[in-house]
Design a protein around this motif. Structure first.
Motif, PDB file in Angstrom:
ATOM      1  N   ASP A   1      27.786  43.917  53.053  1.00 31.02           N
ATOM      2  CA  ASP A   1      27.721  42.953  51.970  1.00 31.02           C
ATOM      3  C   ASP A   1      29.136  42.427  51.731  1.00 31.02           C
ATOM      4  N   PRO A   2      29.379  41.138  51.899  1.00 28.75           N
ATOM      5  CA  PRO A   2      30.749  40.617  51.776  1.00 28.75           C
ATOM      6  C   PRO A   2      31.173  40.242  50.356  1.00 28.75           C
ATOM      7  N   HIS A   3      30.272  40.317  49.378  1.00 24.35           N
ATOM      8  CA  HIS A   3      30.536  39.767  48.046  1.00 24.35           C
ATOM      9  C   HIS A   3      31.354  40.726  47.172  1.00 24.35           C
ATOM     10  N   VAL A   4      32.432  41.237  47.732  1.00 27.91           N
ATOM     11  CA  VAL A   4      33.216  42.270  47.056  1.00 27.91           C
ATOM     12  C   VAL A   4      33.868  41.776  45.767  1.00 27.91           C
ATOM     13  N   TRP A   5      34.195  40.491  45.687  1.00 25.31           N
ATOM     14  CA  TRP A   5      34.943  39.933  44.559  1.00 25.31           C
ATOM     15  C   TRP A   5      34.167  39.976  43.241  1.00 25.31           C
ATOM     16  N   LEU A   6      32.842  40.239  43.283  1.00 25.54           N
ATOM     17  CA  LEU A   6      32.056  40.271  42.057  1.00 25.54           C
ATOM     18  C   LEU A   6      32.231  41.566  41.273  1.00 25.54           C
ATOM     19  N   ASN A   7      32.966  42.511  41.814  1.00 16.75           N
ATOM     20  CA  ASN A   7      33.492  43.643  41.051  1.00 16.75           C
ATOM     21  C   ASN A   7      34.941  43.285  40.723  1.00 16.75           C
ATOM     22  N   PRO A   8      35.305  43.124  39.446  1.00 18.80           N
ATOM     23  CA  PRO A   8      36.658  42.681  39.100  1.00 18.80           C
ATOM     24  C   PRO A   8      37.766  43.549  39.680  1.00 18.80           C
ATOM     25  N   LEU A   9      37.532  44.834  39.828  1.00 25.61           N
ATOM     26  CA  LEU A   9      38.573  45.699  40.388  1.00 25.61           C
ATOM     27  C   LEU A   9      38.740  45.461  41.887  1.00 25.61           C
ATOM     28  N   ASN A  10      37.659  45.100  42.562  1.00 28.77           N
ATOM     29  CA  ASN A  10      37.776  44.685  43.963  1.00 28.77           C
ATOM     30  C   ASN A  10      38.546  43.374  44.066  1.00 28.77           C
ATOM     31  N   ALA A  11      38.253  42.459  43.140  1.00 24.24           N
ATOM     32  CA  ALA A  11      38.959  41.173  43.129  1.00 24.24           C
ATOM     33  C   ALA A  11      40.459  41.380  42.915  1.00 24.24           C
ATOM     34  N   LYS A  12      40.801  42.363  42.094  1.00 26.40           N
ATOM     35  CA  LYS A  12      42.220  42.664  41.873  1.00 26.40           C
ATOM     36  C   LYS A  12      42.879  43.129  43.165  1.00 26.40           C
ATOM     37  N   THR A  13      42.182  43.957  43.932  1.00 26.31           N
ATOM     38  CA  THR A  13      42.717  44.401  45.217  1.00 26.31           C
ATOM     39  C   THR A  13      42.873  43.235  46.180  1.00 26.31           C
ATOM     40  N   GLU A  14      41.912  42.313  46.174  1.00 28.53           N
ATOM     41  CA  GLU A  14      42.008  41.143  47.047  1.00 28.53           C
ATOM     42  C   GLU A  14      43.233  40.296  46.680  1.00 28.53           C
ATOM     43  N   MET A  15      43.466  40.117  45.386  1.00 28.55           N
ATOM     44  CA  MET A  15      44.647  39.355  44.983  1.00 28.55           C
ATOM     45  C   MET A  15      45.926  40.085  45.377  1.00 28.55           C
ATOM     46  N   GLU A  16      45.916  41.396  45.311  1.00 27.04           N
ATOM     47  CA  GLU A  16      47.098  42.163  45.724  1.00 27.04           C
ATOM     48  C   GLU A  16      47.379  41.973  47.209  1.00 27.04           C
ATOM     49  N   ASN A  17      46.328  41.982  48.017  1.00 28.38           N
ATOM     50  CA  ASN A  17      46.501  41.745  49.453  1.00 28.38           C
ATOM     51  C   ASN A  17      47.043  40.345  49.721  1.00 28.38           C
ATOM     52  N   ILE A  18      46.597  39.370  48.955  1.00 32.97           N
ATOM     53  CA  ILE A  18      47.094  38.009  49.094  1.00 32.97           C
ATOM     54  C   ILE A  18      48.562  37.942  48.680  1.00 32.97           C
TER      55      ILE A  18
ATOM     56  N   ALA B   1      46.550  41.049  37.243  1.00 32.33           N
ATOM     57  CA  ALA B   1      46.012  42.402  37.378  1.00 32.33           C
ATOM     58  C   ALA B   1      45.528  42.907  36.024  1.00 32.33           C
ATOM     59  N   GLU B   2      46.270  42.615  34.980  1.00 34.65           N
ATOM     60  CA  GLU B   2      45.858  43.002  33.628  1.00 34.65           C
ATOM     61  C   GLU B   2      44.570  42.291  33.219  1.00 34.65           C
ATOM     62  N   LYS B   3      44.434  41.030  33.622  1.00 36.32           N
ATOM     63  CA  LYS B   3      43.222  40.280  33.280  1.00 36.32           C
ATOM     64  C   LYS B   3      42.002  40.842  34.010  1.00 36.32           C
ATOM     65  N   PHE B   4      42.187  41.273  35.251  1.00 37.61           N
ATOM     66  CA  PHE B   4      41.077  41.912  35.973  1.00 37.61           C
ATOM     67  C   PHE B   4      40.661  43.204  35.268  1.00 37.61           C
ATOM     68  N   ASP B   5      41.630  43.976  34.826  1.00 38.57           N
ATOM     69  CA  ASP B   5      41.321  45.224  34.113  1.00 38.57           C
ATOM     70  C   ASP B   5      40.584  44.944  32.805  1.00 38.57           C
ATOM     71  N   GLN B   6      41.012  43.916  32.089  1.00 36.33           N
ATOM     72  CA  GLN B   6      40.346  43.547  30.838  1.00 36.33           C
ATOM     73  C   GLN B   6      38.908  43.102  31.095  1.00 36.33           C
ATOM     74  N   LEU B   7      38.719  42.312  32.169  1.00 34.21           N
ATOM     75  CA  LEU B   7      37.379  41.845  32.512  1.00 34.21           C
ATOM     76  C   LEU B   7      36.476  43.019  32.874  1.00 34.21           C
TER      77      LEU B   7
END
Length: 332
Positions: A161-178, A201-207
């Protein structure tokens, strides 16, 4: 003679000083031009574009390869996209099977200086469900074939399943890789990228906390969706996803699958059937009519429409809208 020699020497010294001054000015101008140059970034589809824009700020120029309002699963890059990749500094893609074209495209490029980042790298992936086999096939033959090919099945490629970004903490990791890719391509602006990343990163944690608070005590935990895009979100917040269609939104459910969904919805008192803006709502509407339920939009953030972009929508605003929709639907 001495006077002439002095004059020649003075003129030579003046020329050297003038040339040196010119070189200094030229070098300074060149340095200023170099420092003002933005990274040229190609992003495979909207979430990658949004994350790159946020962490890159005014140091990057980001192009979203998939046009607004286009469903990205089966999208293919055109010749202009390949040309843009040849001229780019960074290429960002999600991975996990979302962009089926990336390997072939990368192998065709002459751009050896291109920094490539697979944003989902390092994340635990959910295995996707395989498409059901033809039920008209003889069951005994299928059983025998399964026994004979059991060793081969172990080597078959696994679908994720490629839709990892729909978990905000996964999205935070993706932004870190970028962010790490930007630092690699442009180390002089490392502190700038790091600071932007920490802000978001703080906004992802809040979300993430908002989702935990909003979904922890809902009356229902069952989520019937038009296709199985919300596995990571459901896993993170204790929901049960039931997809009408599989990972690909283009697949069509057969009559038996429709009957299964309708039966499940009735037995579990499901009152909302979700569909997506970029996919036809007809199947969801048919099921909703059958069970007397309503429909609602859940956005997997695979791509925003022109109207959404013009209205200033982004990953965070859409995720917050999804949360409100879920809270309302699961508490009926």
């Amino acid at each position: 003679m001495k006077k002439n020699l002095f004059t020649i020497t003075a003129l030579a010294a003046t020329a050297v000083l003038t040339l040196g001054s010119f070189n200094s000015v030229y070098a300074a101008e060149t340095a200023d031009t170099s420092s003002d140059k933005k990274l040229k970034v190609m992003a495979s589809f909207y979430p990658m574009y949004d994350f790159a824009t946020k962490v890159g700020g005014d140091k990057v120029e980001v192009t979203n390869m998939v046009p607004a309002g286009t469903e990205p699963h089966d999208w293919e890059p055109a010749a202009t996209d390949i040309k843009n990749l040849e001229d780019a500094d960074v290429f960002i893609y999600n991975g996990a099977g979302m962009e089926h074209w990336t390997e072939d495209v990368q192998n065709s490029l002459d751009n050896k200086d291109l920094t490539v980042v697979e944003a989902s790298k390092g994340l635990p992936l959910l295995e996707g469900k395989e498409e059901e086999e033809d039920e008209s096939a003889d069951s005994d033959s299928a059983e025998n074939a399964d026994k004979e090919d059991s060793s081969d099945s172990e080597s078959e490629e696994v679908t994720y399943d490629p839709h990892v970004w729909l978990n905000p903490l996964n999205a935070k990791t993706e932004m870190e890789n970028i962010k790490n890719a930007f630092v690699e391509a442009d180390p002089d602006n490392k502190d700038y990228y790091e600071q932007n990343y920490e802000t978001y990163a703080e906004k992802f944690d809040q979300l993430d906390q908002e989702y935990k608070d909003g979904l922890s005590n809902t009356k229902s935990k069952d989520l019937i969706t038009s296709h199985e895009a919300f596995g990571y979100l459901c896993q993170a917040y204790g929901l049960n996803q039931v997809g009408i269609e599989g990972l690909s939104p283009d697949s069509e459910p057969d009559a038996s699958r429709m009957d299964e969904i309708i039966k499940f919805a009735k037995e579990n008192n499901v009152k909302t059937i979700f569909f997506e803006e970029l996919v036809s709502p007809k199947v969801s509407e048919t099921i909703a009519d059958e069970i007397g339920a309503k429909t609602a939009v859940m956005n997997p953030i695979e791509g925003l429409t022109d109207d959404e972009i013009s209205a200033g929508e982004d990953y965070f605003s859409v995720m917050e809208s999804n949360l409100k929709t879920l809270e309302e639907a699961l508490n009926e």
